[in-house]
Design an enzyme around this catalytic site. Structure first.
Site, PDB file in Angstrom:
ATOM      1  N   PRO A   1       0.819  -1.222   0.000  1.00  0.00           N
ATOM      2  CG  PRO A   1      -0.918  -1.601   1.519  1.00  0.00           C
ATOM      3  CD  PRO A   1       0.368  -2.185   1.021  1.00  0.00           C
ATOM      4  N   GLY A   2       2.007   1.248   0.640  1.00  0.00           N
ATOM      5  CA  GLY A   2       2.834   2.462   0.697  1.00  0.00           C
ATOM      6  C   GLY A   2       4.104   2.362  -0.131  1.00  0.00           C
ATOM      7  N   GLY A  29       5.367   1.386  -4.215  1.00  0.00           N
ATOM      8  CA  GLY A  29       5.176   0.885  -5.578  1.00  0.00           C
ATOM      9  C   GLY A  29       6.471   1.019  -6.344  1.00  0.00           C
ATOM     10  CB  SER A  30       7.783   3.789  -8.416  1.00  0.00           C
ATOM     11  OG  SER A  30       6.684   3.860  -9.285  1.00  0.00           O
ATOM     12  CB  THR A  54       0.184 -10.676 -11.755  1.00  0.00           C
ATOM     13  OG1 THR A  54       0.059  -9.283 -12.027  1.00  0.00           O
ATOM     14  CG2 THR A  54      -0.262 -11.480 -12.965  1.00  0.00           C
ATOM     15  CG  ASP A 102      19.068  -7.007 -14.998  1.00  0.00           C
ATOM     16  OD1 ASP A 102      18.494  -5.908 -14.937  1.00  0.00           O
ATOM     17  OD2 ASP A 102      20.173  -7.235 -14.466  1.00  0.00           O
ATOM     18  NE  ARG A 121      12.237  -3.093 -14.708  1.00  0.00           N
ATOM     19  CZ  ARG A 121      12.885  -2.458 -13.755  1.00  0.00           C
ATOM     20  NH1 ARG A 121      14.173  -2.179 -13.895  1.00  0.00           N
ATOM     21  NH2 ARG A 121      12.270  -2.083 -12.663  1.00  0.00           N
ATOM     22  CD  GLU A 139       8.144  -7.295 -13.263  1.00  0.00           C
ATOM     23  OE1 GLU A 139       7.390  -7.451 -12.276  1.00  0.00           O
ATOM     24  OE2 GLU A 139       9.334  -7.609 -13.263  1.00  0.00           O
ATOM     25  CB  THR A 171       5.769   3.468 -14.061  1.00  0.00           C
ATOM     26  OG1 THR A 171       6.815   4.276 -13.494  1.00  0.00           O
ATOM     27  CG2 THR A 171       4.862   2.954 -12.964  1.00  0.00           C
TER      28      THR A 171
HETATM   29  C1  LIG Z   1      -2.901  -5.205 -12.965  1.00  0.00           C
HETATM   30  C2  LIG Z   1      -1.670  -5.025 -12.123  1.00  0.00           C
HETATM   31  C3  LIG Z   1      -0.846  -6.103 -11.888  1.00  0.00           C
HETATM   32  C4  LIG Z   1       0.286  -5.954 -11.070  1.00  0.00           C
HETATM   33  N1  LIG Z   1       1.054  -7.043 -10.796  1.00  0.00           N
HETATM   34  C5  LIG Z   1       2.028  -6.936  -9.863  1.00  0.00           C
HETATM   35  C6  LIG Z   1       2.717  -8.090  -9.395  1.00  0.00           C
HETATM   36  O1  LIG Z   1       2.511  -9.218  -9.874  1.00  0.00           O
HETATM   37  N2  LIG Z   1       3.614  -7.938  -8.386  1.00  0.00           N
HETATM   38  C7  LIG Z   1       3.866  -6.708  -7.832  1.00  0.00           C
HETATM   39  O2  LIG Z   1       4.677  -6.650  -6.913  1.00  0.00           O
HETATM   40  N3  LIG Z   1       3.270  -5.595  -8.277  1.00  0.00           N
HETATM   41  C8  LIG Z   1       2.336  -5.672  -9.274  1.00  0.00           C
HETATM   42  N4  LIG Z   1       1.689  -4.545  -9.695  1.00  0.00           N
HETATM   43  C9  LIG Z   1       2.033  -3.263  -9.120  1.00  0.00           C
HETATM   44  C10 LIG Z   1       2.852  -2.402 -10.062  1.00  0.00           C
HETATM   45  O3  LIG Z   1       4.127  -2.941 -10.223  1.00  0.00           O
HETATM   46  C11 LIG Z   1       2.843  -0.973  -9.473  1.00  0.00           C
HETATM   47  O4  LIG Z   1       1.563  -0.441  -9.702  1.00  0.00           O
HETATM   48  C12 LIG Z   1       3.909  -0.104 -10.094  1.00  0.00           C
HETATM   49  O5  LIG Z   1       5.167  -0.515  -9.658  1.00  0.00           O
HETATM   50  C13 LIG Z   1       3.715   1.374  -9.732  1.00  0.00           C
HETATM   51  O6  LIG Z   1       3.576   1.534  -8.366  1.00  0.00           O
HETATM   52  P1  LIG Z   1       2.373   2.412  -7.767  1.00  0.00           P
HETATM   53  O7  LIG Z   1       1.119   1.952  -8.435  1.00  0.00           O
HETATM   54  O8  LIG Z   1       2.455   2.369  -6.293  1.00  0.00           O
HETATM   55  O9  LIG Z   1       2.641   3.875  -8.285  1.00  0.00           O
HETATM   56  P2  LIG Z   1       3.609   4.961  -7.628  1.00  0.00           P
HETATM   57  O10 LIG Z   1       4.948   4.423  -7.390  1.00  0.00           O
HETATM   58  O11 LIG Z   1       2.887   5.604  -6.496  1.00  0.00           O
HETATM   59  O12 LIG Z   1       3.696   5.988  -8.833  1.00  0.00           O
HETATM   60  C14 LIG Z   1       2.592   6.810  -9.239  1.00  0.00           C
HETATM   61  C15 LIG Z   1       3.028   7.612 -10.467  1.00  0.00           C
HETATM   62  O13 LIG Z   1       4.189   8.409 -10.155  1.00  0.00           O
HETATM   63  C16 LIG Z   1       5.268   8.115 -11.042  1.00  0.00           C
HETATM   64  N5  LIG Z   1       6.533   8.168 -10.322  1.00  0.00           N
HETATM   65  C17 LIG Z   1       6.877   7.499  -9.189  1.00  0.00           C
HETATM   66  N6  LIG Z   1       8.148   7.792  -8.822  1.00  0.00           N
HETATM   67  C18 LIG Z   1       8.636   8.657  -9.756  1.00  0.00           C
HETATM   68  C19 LIG Z   1       9.885   9.322  -9.961  1.00  0.00           C
HETATM   69  N7  LIG Z   1      10.908   9.151  -9.129  1.00  0.00           N
HETATM   70  N8  LIG Z   1      10.014  10.142 -11.037  1.00  0.00           N
HETATM   71  C20 LIG Z   1       8.989  10.312 -11.909  1.00  0.00           C
HETATM   72  N9  LIG Z   1       7.766   9.716 -11.755  1.00  0.00           N
HETATM   73  C21 LIG Z   1       7.605   8.886 -10.727  1.00  0.00           C
HETATM   74  C22 LIG Z   1       4.982   6.709 -11.532  1.00  0.00           C
HETATM   75  O14 LIG Z   1       5.592   6.458 -12.780  1.00  0.00           O
HETATM   76  C23 LIG Z   1       3.467   6.696 -11.630  1.00  0.00           C
HETATM   77  O15 LIG Z   1       3.062   7.263 -12.839  1.00  0.00           O
HETATM   78  C24 LIG Z   1       0.592  -4.673 -10.540  1.00  0.00           C
HETATM   79  C25 LIG Z   1      -0.224  -3.573 -10.820  1.00  0.00           C
HETATM   80  C26 LIG Z   1      -1.355  -3.730 -11.580  1.00  0.00           C
HETATM   81  C27 LIG Z   1      -2.235  -2.528 -11.837  1.00  0.00           C
END
Ligand SMILES: Cc1cc2nc3c(=O)[nH]c(=O)nc-3n(C[C@H](O)[C@H](O)[C@H](O)COP(=O)(O)OP(=O)(O)OC[C@H]3O[C@@H](n4cnc5c(N)ncnc54)[C@H](O)[C@@H]3O)c2cc1C
Length: 402
Positions: free
Chosen positions: A137-138, A140-141, A167, A253, A256, A379, A381
Site C-alpha cells: 500500500p505504501g 510501488g515504484s 498477479t 533484467d 523486463r 515491472e 512504470t
Molecule cells: C494489474 C496489475 C498487476 C500488477 N502485478 C504486480 C505483481 O505481480 N507484483 C507486484 O509486486 N506488483 C504488481 N503490480 C504493481 C505495479 O508494479 C505498481 O503499480 C507499479 O510498480 C507502480 O507503483 P504504484 O502503483 O504504487 O505507483 P507509484 O509508485 O505511487 O507511482 C505513481 C506515479 O508516479 C510516477 N513516479 C513514481 N516515482 C517517480 C519518480 N521518481 N520520477 C517520476 N515519476 C515517478 C509513476 O511512474 C506513476 O506514474 C501490478 C499492478 C497492476 C495494476
C-alpha cells in the site's frame, strides 16, 4: 550485412507459439475478458504442452526458461533461452496477454526463482506456479521502501506485512515475497522468500476488478506471523550494503524484456487487425511511397509500424544480451520503456483508425487498448524506466538522480 530478423533456429518455436495463440487463446479471449475472476480451465492442457517446451531447455513462452546458462555462454555468441522465451511471449500475447499472464507455472515468481534460486531450491520448487509480490500500500515504484518484514526465528523466517496488486496471487501455488530483514539497513536488507499456498498466516484478502487483462487475477495478500523454512530465502541471507539491491534487482533484467515482449505482441495484434480493417475500407499502405503522399490513415499506420519495429528490436537485443551474459539492465529498461509506451499509443491509435468498429466489441481492438496500459505500469512504470536509463547513461546513482 546486419540481419535483423528472428534467428532461423527459433522458427519452429515461433510457429508453435503462434498456432497455440491463434487456436487456444484467441477463441476464448473475449469470453474471459467478460468473465473476470473465472479461471480459464482451457489453459490446463495447454500449460502441460508449454512445460514440455520449457523443459527442452530452450525456452518457450512465459517465465520458466530465463535462467542464464553459464556453460552455453562460454561457447561464444548465441541465441538462447531468453531470446526464445521473448519470441514465444510475443506470439502468445498476440493471442491474448491476460491469458498468458494466467498460464500455470509461468508467473513472474517463476522468473525470480529461475534467476536467483540455488540448485537445491530450483529442484524443490520445480513445477510450482509462483506469483511475485513486491508492491505494498505504501510502496510501488520505490521498491526500496518495502515495509514487510522477515525475522529469523530458529530454522524459520517469520513474515509480516501486506502485498497488493499481485498477479496470479490467488491462483498460483506460491508467492515470491519481498521483505526486509532489517529496516535500518536499507535496500541491501531486502530479500525474497518463497511462501507456499496453505502456509498458516498467509491469506488472500481479495481480487481486484480491472481496466484490462481481466483474464488474469490480481490479488491483495496478507502475511501475519507466517512462518517459512529458512531455506525458502532466495539468494544469500547476508546483508551486503556494498552490493545493495543486486540480488533481487537481477530478476528485473530477466522480467523486463518479457513484459516488453508482451507489449510487442499486443501491438502487433492491433496493427494486423487495423491493416485488415483499413484494407476493407480501401486504404492501401504502400511501402514504396513516402508517407506524406499517401492516405492520412496509411501515413499514420506507417508511423505506428516504425514504433512497433523499434520496440521489437530493443526487446530482442535485451534478451540476446541476457543469453550472452552481457549486463543488460540499461537495454532491459530501454526495451520496457519503448514497448510499454508504444503498445499504449499503437492500440489507442488503432481504435481511432478503425472508427466505430474499433470502439465496439465487434473487434478485439478496444480490449487490446485496455490490456495495453498495464504493460506500461508493472515491472516498473514508464517514468521509472526512463529514470533508470538516464542514471545508466549519465553514470548517476539512485541517490544522485531520483
Ligand atoms: C494489474 C496489475 C498487476 C500488477 N502485478 C504486480 C505483481 O505481480 N507484483 C507486484 O509486486 N506488483 C504488481 N503490480 C504493481 C505495479 O508494479 C505498481 O503499480 C507499479 O510498480 C507502480 O507503483 P504504484 O502503483 O504504487 O505507483 P507509484 O509508485 O505511487 O507511482 C505513481 C506515479 O508516479 C510516477 N513516479 C513514481 N516515482 C517517480 C519518480 N521518481 N520520477 C517520476 N515519476 C515517478 C509513476 O511512474 C506513476 O506514474 C501490478 C499492478 C497492476 C495494476
Amino acid at each position: 550485412m546486419i540481419n535483423l530478423e528472428a534467428p532461423r533456429k527459433a522458427g519452429a518455436l515461433i510457429n508453435q507459439a503462434y498456432q497455440a495463440a491463434a487456436e487456444v487463446f484467441r477463441p476464448i479471449s473475449r469470453k474471459y475478458d467478460r468473465a473476470e475472476h473465472t479461471y480459464p480451465a482451457e489453459l490446463d492442457m495447454f500449460a502441460a504442452l508449454l512445460d514440455g517446451l520449457n523443459s527442452s531447455g530452450e525456452g518457450g513462452a512465459g517465465a520458466a526458461g530465463v535462467r542464464r546458462n553459464e556453460k552455453e555462454a562460454e561457447k561464444g555468441n548465441r541465441n538462447g533461452a531468453n531470446l526464445n522465451v521473448v519470441l514465444g511471449t510475443i506470439e502468445m500475447c498476440w493471442g491474448d496477454v491476460g491469458l498468458l499472464l494466467t498460464m500455470p507455472r509461468q508467473g513472474l515468481g517463476n522468473a525470480a526463482i529461475a534467476s536467483v534460486a540455488n540448485e537445491e531450491q530450483l529442484k524443490r520448487f520445480s513445477g510450482i506456479w509462483a506469483a511475485m509480490a513486491i508492491t505494498e500500500p505504501g510502496c510501488g515504484s520505490d521498491s526500496a521502501a518495502i515495509t514487510a518484514t522477515a525475522r529469523l526465528d530458529g530454522d524459520e523466517y517469520v513474515l509480516n506485512g501486506e502485498k497488493i496488486f499481485v498477479t496470479s496471487g490467488e491462483r498460483a501455488d506460491a508467492v515470491v515475497v519481498w521483505a526486509t530483514l532489517d529496516k535500518t539497513k536499507g535496500r541491501a536488507a531486502i530479500k525474497s522468500f518463497v511462501v507456499e499456498k496453505g502456509t498458516p498466516g498467509f491469506e488472500v484478502v481479495r481480487v481486484e476488478h480491472k481496466l484490462g487483462i481481466r483474464a488474469s487475477d490480481t490479488a491483495v495478500l496478507r502475511f501475519e506471523n507466517c512462518r517459512v523454512p529458512k531455506d525458502n530465502l532466495l539468494g544469500t541471507p547476508e546483508i551486503d550494503t556494498k552490493k545493495g539491491f543486486a540480488g533481487v534487482m537481477q530478476t528485473f533484467d530477466n522480467t523486463r524484456p518479457l513484459v516488453a515482449a508482451m507489449g510487442v505482441g499486443v501491438a502487433r495484434a492491433a496493427l494486423e487487425e487495423t491493416a485488415r480493417i483499413l484494407a476493407d475500407a480501401g486504404v492501401v499502405v504502400d511501402y514504396d511511397k513516402p508517407a506524406n503522399t499517401q492516405h492520412a490513415a496509411a501515413a499514420a499506420y506507417l508511423q505506428l509500424e516504425a514504433d512497433y519495429e523499434s520496440a521489437y528490436l530493443l526487446t530482442l537485443e535485451s534478451a540476446w544480451m541476457a543469453d550472452n551474459r552481457k549486463p543488460n539492465s540499461l537495454q532491459a529498461s530501454m526495451a520496457k520503456a519503448k514497448a510499454g509506451r508504444s503498445v499504449v499509443d499503437i492500440t489507442l491509435k488503432c481504435v481511432e483508425l478503425a472508427g466505430i468498429v474499433g470502439y465496439t466489441e465487434e473487434s478485439l481492438l478496444e480490449k487490446w487498448a485496455r490490456d495495453a496500459k498495464i504493460l506500461d505500469i508493472f515491472e516498473g512504470t514508464q517514468q521509472i524506466q526512463q529514470l533508470i536509463v538516464a542514471r545508466r547513461i549519465l553514470g548517476k546513482t539512485s541517490t544522485e538522480l531520483k
